[in-house]
Design a protein around this motif. Structure first.
Motif, mmCIF file in Angstrom:
data_model
loop_
_atom_site.group_PDB
_atom_site.id
_atom_site.type_symbol
_atom_site.label_atom_id
_atom_site.label_comp_id
_atom_site.label_asym_id
_atom_site.label_seq_id
_atom_site.Cartn_x
_atom_site.Cartn_y
_atom_site.Cartn_z
ATOM 1 N N HIS A 31 0.880 -1.136 -0.057
ATOM 2 C CA HIS A 31 -0.068 -0.039 -0.146
ATOM 3 C C HIS A 31 0.850 1.296 0.094
ATOM 4 N N ASN A 32 1.957 1.285 0.810
ATOM 5 C CA ASN A 32 2.803 2.343 0.823
ATOM 6 C C ASN A 32 3.264 2.597 -0.471
ATOM 7 N N LYS A 33 3.631 1.486 -1.147
ATOM 8 C CA LYS A 33 4.372 1.779 -2.675
ATOM 9 C C LYS A 33 3.124 2.307 -3.581
ATOM 10 N N GLY B 246 -13.538 17.283 -1.758
ATOM 11 C CA GLY B 246 -12.803 16.436 -2.960
ATOM 12 C C GLY B 246 -12.746 15.124 -3.059
ATOM 13 N N ARG B 247 -11.954 14.244 -3.506
ATOM 14 C CA ARG B 247 -11.682 12.884 -3.707
ATOM 15 C C ARG B 247 -11.797 12.081 -2.347
ATOM 16 N N ILE B 248 -12.698 11.180 -2.379
ATOM 17 C CA ILE B 248 -12.768 10.399 -0.932
ATOM 18 C C ILE B 248 -12.621 9.000 -1.507
ATOM 19 N N ASP B 249 -11.191 8.318 -0.679
ATOM 20 C CA ASP B 249 -10.923 6.981 -1.069
ATOM 21 C C ASP B 249 -11.291 6.038 0.054
ATOM 22 N N TYR B 250 -11.592 4.898 -0.314
ATOM 23 C CA TYR B 250 -12.097 3.651 0.844
ATOM 24 C C TYR B 250 -10.628 3.254 1.032
ATOM 25 N N GLU B 251 -10.409 2.864 2.222
ATOM 26 C CA GLU B 251 -9.350 1.758 2.829
ATOM 27 C C GLU B 251 -9.837 0.861 3.681
ATOM 28 N N ALA B 252 -9.802 -0.618 3.405
ATOM 29 C CA ALA B 252 -10.322 -1.506 4.231
ATOM 30 C C ALA B 252 -9.505 -1.956 5.334
ATOM 31 N N GLU B 253 -9.888 -2.304 6.460
ATOM 32 C CA GLU B 253 -9.110 -2.255 7.550
ATOM 33 C C GLU B 253 -9.253 -3.162 8.417
ATOM 34 N N VAL B 254 -8.676 -4.310 9.312
ATOM 35 C CA VAL B 254 -8.923 -4.693 10.384
ATOM 36 C C VAL B 254 -9.140 -3.735 11.564
ATOM 37 N N VAL B 255 -9.919 -3.926 12.590
ATOM 38 C CA VAL B 255 -10.198 -3.243 13.771
ATOM 39 C C VAL B 255 -10.160 -3.787 14.761
ATOM 40 N N GLN C 263 -10.340 -4.817 -2.475
ATOM 41 C CA GLN C 263 -9.111 -5.157 -1.552
ATOM 42 C C GLN C 263 -9.239 -6.603 -1.049
ATOM 43 N N GLN C 264 -7.960 -7.038 -1.022
ATOM 44 C CA GLN C 264 -7.841 -8.414 -0.035
ATOM 45 C C GLN C 264 -6.448 -8.354 0.558
ATOM 46 N N GLY C 265 -6.798 -8.577 1.774
ATOM 47 C CA GLY C 265 -5.664 -8.569 2.863
ATOM 48 C C GLY C 265 -5.222 -9.908 3.863
ATOM 49 N N HIS C 266 -4.217 -9.668 4.541
ATOM 50 C CA HIS C 266 -3.964 -10.525 5.495
ATOM 51 C C HIS C 266 -3.152 -9.953 6.666
ATOM 52 N N ILE D 39 -9.186 0.462 17.448
ATOM 53 C CA ILE D 39 -7.993 0.730 16.646
ATOM 54 C C ILE D 39 -8.036 0.369 15.150
ATOM 55 N N PHE D 40 -8.014 1.271 14.412
ATOM 56 C CA PHE D 40 -7.932 0.773 12.486
ATOM 57 C C PHE D 40 -6.490 0.481 12.580
ATOM 58 N N THR D 41 -6.100 -0.751 11.825
ATOM 59 C CA THR D 41 -4.714 -1.185 11.905
ATOM 60 C C THR D 41 -3.914 -1.107 10.496
ATOM 61 N N GLY D 42 -4.730 -0.211 9.621
ATOM 62 C CA GLY D 42 -4.072 -0.135 8.533
ATOM 63 C C GLY D 42 -4.640 -0.835 7.240
ATOM 64 N N THR D 43 -4.302 -0.582 6.025
ATOM 65 C CA THR D 43 -5.045 -0.869 4.915
ATOM 66 C C THR D 43 -3.968 -1.625 3.875
ATOM 67 N N PRO D 44 -4.199 -2.757 3.422
ATOM 68 C CA PRO D 44 -3.530 -3.333 2.201
ATOM 69 C C PRO D 44 -3.555 -2.508 0.967
ATOM 70 N N GLN D 45 -2.782 -2.886 -0.081
ATOM 71 C CA GLN D 45 -3.115 -2.244 -1.456
ATOM 72 C C GLN D 45 -4.239 -2.447 -2.269
ATOM 73 N N GLY D 46 -4.657 -1.418 -3.254
ATOM 74 C CA GLY D 46 -6.053 -1.667 -3.676
ATOM 75 C C GLY D 46 -6.939 -0.557 -3.240
#
Length: 205
Positions: A13-15, A51-60, A143-146, A173-180
């Protein structure tokens, strides 16, 4: 109730955002307002002025007891349930804040920017170290992550946050999102999954 979130916790995701395989030295922590919560299944109304709104799926993660300066080896005693949620981000506004060296909570903590699903007890899960989760956009996987791919795991995150702020029962605590990650548009339908189980579904209006 307090809502914390962790930024830049998945390398890929950082990339996609920074064009580099960036690994922070410590968890990047920001907060969301309690008014950011959006009840499961309720529609999300796009705020036109952001402006632009992005989704970010995360484990909470849900905190289940009072804790301060929690040692990482004891952190698992301080959360009892997990779920999946969305960290909606006003991307244009966030980039403007970053460019000026300003805090970017306003791009993360706006009203209803944190839809969240029902929590599952850790005792019901096979392992908290390898949680699969994801999000479908209009019926297709976006998005799919582990959790195994997180730079900082749940225990490290909880220990780190508790060094600065006392954690209370019910904090999330939202723990971060994977790529996508990507932009939402009026009419889109988002469906969140946790361990292949559909958790909640809602519409963008």
């Amino acid at each position: 109730m307090k809502i914390f979130a962790i930024g830049m916790n998945y390398v890929e995701h950082n990339k996609e955002l920074e064009n580099a395989l960036y690994k922070p030295e410590a968890p990047v922590v920001f907060t969301k307002a309690d008014s950011s919560l959006l009840k499961s299944g309720k529609p999300f109304f796009v705020p036109d002025h952001l402006g632009r709104i992005d989704y970010e799926a995360e484990v909470v993660v849900r905190i289940n007891r009072l804790g301060k300066n929690i040692a990482e080896r004891f952190a698992r005693r301080y959360y009892d349930a997990l779920t999946v949620g969305i960290d909606f981000t006003a991307r244009d506004l966030q980039n403007q804040c970053k460019a000026k060296g300003h805090p970017w909570e306003i791009a993360k903590a706006f009203d209803y920017s944190a839809p969240i699903g029902k929590f599952k007890k850790i005792s019901e899960l096979k392992s908290v170290d390898d949680i699969s989760f994801g999000m479908k956009l209009n019926g297709e996987w976006a998005q799919q992550g582990h959790s195994r791919d997180m730079i900082f795991g749940f225990d490290r995150i909880i220990s780190h946050v508790s060094r600065f702020v006392t954690l209370n029962e019910g904090d999330c605590i939202f723990t971060g999102t994977p790529q996508g990650v990507g932009e939402v548009h009026v009419g889109d339908v988002l469906e969140l999954f946790f361990e292949d189980e559909p958790m909640f579904k809602f519409e963008i209006k």
